[in-house]
Design a protein around this motif. Structure first.
Motif, PDB file in Angstrom:
ATOM      1  N   GLY A   1       0.790  -1.223   0.000  1.00 27.38           N
ATOM      2  CA  GLY A   1       0.000   0.000   0.000  1.00 27.38           C
ATOM      3  C   GLY A   1       0.814   1.261   0.000  1.00 27.38           C
ATOM      4  N   ASN A   2       1.213   1.711   1.165  1.00 27.14           N
ATOM      5  CA  ASN A   2       1.870   3.018   1.272  1.00 27.14           C
ATOM      6  C   ASN A   2       3.305   3.026   0.770  1.00 27.14           C
ATOM      7  OD1 ASN A   2      -0.506   3.822   2.381  1.00 27.14           O
ATOM      8  ND2 ASN A   2       0.257   4.207   4.430  1.00 27.14           N
ATOM      9  N   GLN A   3       4.012   1.898   0.844  1.00 30.88           N
ATOM     10  CA  GLN A   3       5.408   1.874   0.410  1.00 30.88           C
ATOM     11  C   GLN A   3       5.526   1.731  -1.104  1.00 30.88           C
ATOM     12  OE1 GLN A   3       8.082  -0.712   2.681  1.00 30.88           O
ATOM     13  NE2 GLN A   3       9.318  -1.081   0.849  1.00 30.88           N
ATOM     14  N   LEU A   4       4.859   0.734  -1.671  1.00 30.16           N
ATOM     15  CA  LEU A   4       4.912   0.532  -3.122  1.00 30.16           C
ATOM     16  C   LEU A   4       3.861   1.364  -3.850  1.00 30.16           C
ATOM     17  CD1 LEU A   4       5.580  -3.323  -3.347  1.00 30.16           C
ATOM     18  CD2 LEU A   4       7.208  -1.428  -3.312  1.00 30.16           C
ATOM     19  N   GLU A   5       2.959   1.948  -3.107  1.00 33.64           N
ATOM     20  CA  GLU A   5       1.952   2.885  -3.621  1.00 33.64           C
ATOM     21  C   GLU A   5       0.987   2.255  -4.624  1.00 33.64           C
ATOM     22  OE1 GLU A   5       4.035   7.181  -3.067  1.00 33.64           O
ATOM     23  OE2 GLU A   5       4.608   6.102  -4.885  1.00 33.64           O
ATOM     24  N   LEU A   6       0.717   0.978  -4.412  1.00 34.07           N
ATOM     25  CA  LEU A   6      -0.302   0.319  -5.220  1.00 34.07           C
ATOM     26  C   LEU A   6      -1.698   0.642  -4.700  1.00 34.07           C
ATOM     27  CD1 LEU A   6       1.570  -3.071  -5.595  1.00 34.07           C
ATOM     28  CD2 LEU A   6       1.245  -1.338  -7.370  1.00 34.07           C
ATOM     29  N   GLY A   7      -1.749   1.155  -3.482  1.00 36.95           N
ATOM     30  CA  GLY A   7      -2.994   1.619  -2.879  1.00 36.95           C
ATOM     31  C   GLY A   7      -2.670   2.375  -1.611  1.00 36.95           C
TER      32      GLY A   7
ATOM     33  N   SER B   1      -9.572   6.321   2.766  1.00 37.63           N
ATOM     34  CA  SER B   1      -9.625   6.327   1.306  1.00 37.63           C
ATOM     35  C   SER B   1      -8.383   5.649   0.755  1.00 37.63           C
ATOM     36  CB  SER B   1      -9.732   7.749   0.760  1.00 37.63           C
ATOM     37  OG  SER B   1      -8.596   8.511   1.125  1.00 37.63           O
ATOM     38  N   VAL B   2      -8.503   5.148  -0.466  1.00 35.76           N
ATOM     39  CA  VAL B   2      -7.404   4.465  -1.142  1.00 35.76           C
ATOM     40  C   VAL B   2      -7.073   5.223  -2.418  1.00 35.76           C
ATOM     41  CG1 VAL B   2      -6.626   2.320  -2.224  1.00 35.76           C
ATOM     42  CG2 VAL B   2      -8.139   2.231  -0.231  1.00 35.76           C
ATOM     43  N   PHE B   3      -5.834   5.693  -2.503  1.00 37.02           N
ATOM     44  CA  PHE B   3      -5.329   6.354  -3.702  1.00 37.02           C
ATOM     45  C   PHE B   3      -4.538   5.329  -4.498  1.00 37.02           C
ATOM     46  CE2 PHE B   3      -1.844   9.485  -5.265  1.00 37.02           C
ATOM     47  CZ  PHE B   3      -2.378   9.468  -6.551  1.00 37.02           C
ATOM     48  N   LYS B   4      -5.067   4.920  -5.643  1.00 40.41           N
ATOM     49  CA  LYS B   4      -4.390   3.927  -6.475  1.00 40.41           C
ATOM     50  C   LYS B   4      -3.341   4.648  -7.327  1.00 40.41           C
ATOM     51  CE  LYS B   4      -5.272  -0.029  -9.504  1.00 40.41           C
ATOM     52  NZ  LYS B   4      -6.200  -0.680 -10.443  1.00 40.41           N
ATOM     53  N   LYS B   5      -2.217   4.937  -6.695  1.00 43.83           N
ATOM     54  CA  LYS B   5      -1.195   5.783  -7.304  1.00 43.83           C
ATOM     55  C   LYS B   5      -0.376   5.041  -8.353  1.00 43.83           C
ATOM     56  CE  LYS B   5       2.597   8.928  -6.119  1.00 43.83           C
ATOM     57  NZ  LYS B   5       3.401   9.519  -5.018  1.00 43.83           N
ATOM     58  N   GLY B   6       0.146   3.888  -7.992  1.00 41.13           N
ATOM     59  CA  GLY B   6       0.975   3.122  -8.923  1.00 41.13           C
ATOM     60  C   GLY B   6       2.436   3.130  -8.535  1.00 41.13           C
ATOM     61  N   LEU B   7       3.120   2.072  -8.886  1.00 46.14           N
ATOM     62  CA  LEU B   7       4.534   1.898  -8.559  1.00 46.14           C
ATOM     63  C   LEU B   7       5.365   2.677  -9.571  1.00 46.14           C
ATOM     64  CD1 LEU B   7       6.531   0.464  -6.724  1.00 46.14           C
ATOM     65  CD2 LEU B   7       6.301  -1.580  -8.108  1.00 46.14           C
ATOM     66  N   SER B   8       6.018   3.741  -9.117  1.00 45.96           N
ATOM     67  CA  SER B   8       6.708   4.651 -10.033  1.00 45.96           C
ATOM     68  C   SER B   8       7.969   4.047 -10.642  1.00 45.96           C
ATOM     69  CB  SER B   8       7.050   5.962  -9.316  1.00 45.96           C
ATOM     70  OG  SER B   8       7.836   5.712  -8.166  1.00 45.96           O
ATOM     71  N   SER B   9       8.718   3.292  -9.867  1.00 46.42           N
ATOM     72  CA  SER B   9       9.970   2.717 -10.389  1.00 46.42           C
ATOM     73  C   SER B   9      10.169   1.303  -9.850  1.00 46.42           C
ATOM     74  CB  SER B   9      11.167   3.602 -10.017  1.00 46.42           C
ATOM     75  OG  SER B   9      11.201   3.809  -8.618  1.00 46.42           O
ATOM     76  N   PRO B  10       9.431   0.337 -10.380  1.00 44.20           N
ATOM     77  CA  PRO B  10       9.545  -1.036  -9.884  1.00 44.20           C
ATOM     78  C   PRO B  10      10.892  -1.655 -10.228  1.00 44.20           C
ATOM     79  CG  PRO B  10       8.229  -0.995 -11.869  1.00 44.20           C
ATOM     80  CD  PRO B  10       8.490   0.439 -11.488  1.00 44.20           C
ATOM     81  N   HIS B  11      11.309  -2.598  -9.419  1.00 48.16           N
ATOM     82  CA  HIS B  11      12.534  -3.344  -9.698  1.00 48.16           C
ATOM     83  C   HIS B  11      12.367  -4.080 -11.030  1.00 48.16           C
ATOM     84  CE1 HIS B  11      15.899  -6.079  -9.233  1.00 48.16           C
ATOM     85  NE2 HIS B  11      16.263  -5.445  -8.128  1.00 48.16           N
ATOM     86  N   ALA B  12      13.388  -4.036 -11.867  1.00 48.35           N
ATOM     87  CA  ALA B  12      13.290  -4.629 -13.207  1.00 48.35           C
ATOM     88  C   ALA B  12      12.975  -6.121 -13.145  1.00 48.35           C
ATOM     89  CB  ALA B  12      14.586  -4.386 -13.972  1.00 48.35           C
ATOM     90  N   ILE B  13      13.543  -6.830 -12.159  1.00 49.43           N
ATOM     91  CA  ILE B  13      13.290  -8.267 -12.045  1.00 49.43           C
ATOM     92  C   ILE B  13      11.822  -8.531 -11.723  1.00 49.43           C
ATOM     93  CG2 ILE B  13      13.849 -10.376 -10.763  1.00 49.43           C
ATOM     94  CD1 ILE B  13      16.019  -9.396 -12.716  1.00 49.43           C
ATOM     95  N   ALA B  14      11.208  -7.644 -10.936  1.00 49.67           N
ATOM     96  CA  ALA B  14       9.787  -7.793 -10.633  1.00 49.67           C
ATOM     97  C   ALA B  14       8.947  -7.660 -11.895  1.00 49.67           C
ATOM     98  CB  ALA B  14       9.366  -6.753  -9.600  1.00 49.67           C
ATOM     99  N   VAL B  15       9.323  -6.731 -12.773  1.00 43.80           N
ATOM    100  CA  VAL B  15       8.604  -6.560 -14.037  1.00 43.80           C
ATOM    101  C   VAL B  15       8.781  -7.789 -14.925  1.00 43.80           C
ATOM    102  CG1 VAL B  15       8.471  -5.199 -16.165  1.00 43.80           C
ATOM    103  CG2 VAL B  15       8.735  -4.047 -13.956  1.00 43.80           C
ATOM    104  N   LEU B  16      10.010  -8.298 -14.999  1.00 46.74           N
ATOM    105  CA  LEU B  16      10.265  -9.483 -15.814  1.00 46.74           C
ATOM    106  C   LEU B  16       9.507 -10.684 -15.264  1.00 46.74           C
ATOM    107  CD1 LEU B  16      11.822 -10.618 -18.226  1.00 46.74           C
ATOM    108  CD2 LEU B  16      13.737 -11.103 -16.687  1.00 46.74           C
ATOM    109  N   TYR B  17       9.460 -10.807 -13.944  1.00 48.77           N
ATOM    110  CA  TYR B  17       8.700 -11.903 -13.324  1.00 48.77           C
ATOM    111  C   TYR B  17       7.223 -11.813 -13.714  1.00 48.77           C
ATOM    112  CZ  TYR B  17       6.320 -14.734  -9.824  1.00 48.77           C
ATOM    113  OH  TYR B  17       5.511 -15.659  -9.202  1.00 48.77           O
ATOM    114  N   SER B  18       6.660 -10.603 -13.626  1.00 50.60           N
ATOM    115  CA  SER B  18       5.244 -10.451 -13.968  1.00 50.60           C
ATOM    116  C   SER B  18       4.992 -10.752 -15.441  1.00 50.60           C
ATOM    117  CB  SER B  18       4.769  -9.037 -13.629  1.00 50.60           C
ATOM    118  OG  SER B  18       5.340  -8.066 -14.486  1.00 50.60           O
ATOM    119  N   LEU B  19       5.950 -10.430 -16.298  1.00 51.25           N
ATOM    120  CA  LEU B  19       5.826 -10.751 -17.721  1.00 51.25           C
ATOM    121  C   LEU B  19       5.756 -12.253 -17.942  1.00 51.25           C
ATOM    122  CD1 LEU B  19       8.262  -8.309 -19.573  1.00 51.25           C
ATOM    123  CD2 LEU B  19       5.810  -8.577 -20.007  1.00 51.25           C
TER     124      LEU B  19
END
Length: 288
Positions: free
Chosen positions: A174-180, A192-210
């Protein structure tokens, strides 16, 4: 269809099963059509969201956790479901993915991003949140309960949203990764929940999700344009815009060429993943 191609079949004017085109549009936008598929329960968590400290305790010794935890019976049942939906546990024991996440630890950003990617596939309420709540929007609990539609009772929807907001509030998601991002209004006693979004995710996390997305959809060749709207892809689950996603993928193509080849320059937009690699293999890269 442009004006010259129109054959005047009238299909575009067909009234939908939701009463009118406007109602149908809202039904899809707010997630009703997706959530109503009954593929997953939205409230298997007894209204409890997973907490970081629960995962830390579990990781200390997964084999003895059922006997030594200090959670209440309903909390323990909830945690067991979360562990399965996170991919950490399978058949009441630590999964291969769980073993890697245990080594990464509950302080690891990559670990929590991997957990979120799995929840986006396996958890009904997280999948709904990822797919149906727009990035950049702010909603309170009552908004979410209404947005879920009327396929379930009010109490079921309330409990599902309580579990979701509990997960966001009590883990780095939530507050650290800013997914909510959770905020409270003392005057109205509402959160309230602000669905902000992860501004600079770790590249390995992105590759894992892919790779997780590729394994679920059997799509190993794709484009940025397709990933921007792909349910379960890194853009939708982390809130990445096109420039950020392109930059990360180009970097991965250079640093992890055994896993991904990306040509994203000018009019070229090709992303190739290798079928002989797996999402779990990707995650081991974060252990180096």
């Amino acid at each position: 269809v442009d004006e010259e191609s129109c054959v005047h079949c009238g299909k575009c004017l067909k009234i939908s099963d939701r009463g009118c085109l406007a109602a149908k549009s809202l039904w899809i936008t707010l997630g009703g059509a997706r959530v109503n598929s009954n593929r997953k329960s939205i409230n298997p968590y007894n209204h409890f969201g997973m907490r970081k400290e629960w995962l830390e305790d579990y990781f200390r010794d997964p084999s003895t956790w059922p006997e030594r935890h200090t959670l209440g019976p309903r909390q323990a049942d909830s945690m067991t479901v979360w562990l399965n939906h996170c991919g950490i546990e399978a058949s009441k024991s630590l999964s291969p993915l769980g073993a890697i996440l245990q080594r990464l630890g509950a302080e690891s950003e990559v670990a929590w991003c991997a957990i979120w990617a799995n929840l986006a596939q396996n958890s009904g309420i997280v999948e709904w949140y990822v797919r149906s709540v727009p990035w950049g929007s702010v909603h309170n609990k009552a908004d979410f309960v209404e947005m879920l539609g009327e396929s379930w009772s009010v109490s079921t929807r309330n409990n599902a949203i309580t579990a979701l907001t509990g997960l966001l509030a009590n883990t780095p998601l939530g507050n650290q990764l800013e997914l909510g991002v959770i905020s409270s209004d003392r005057s109205t006693r509402t959160k309230s929940v602000f669905k902000k979004g992860l501004s600079s995710p770790h590249a390995i996390a992105v590759l894992y999700s892919l790779y997780l997305y590729a394994e679920a959809s059997d799509v190993y060749r794709t484009t940025i344009a397709q990933l921007e709207t792909a349910c379960g892809g890194p853009a939708t689950i982390f809130g990445l815009d096109r420039p950020a996603l392109a930059s990360i993928l180009n970097g991965l193509s250079a640093e992890c060429s055994d896993f991904i080849s990306a040509g994203i320059t000018r009019n070229l937009d090709n992303i190739h993943l290798r079928r002989d690699r797996t999402s779990i293999e990707v995650l081991t890269l974060a252990l180096d």
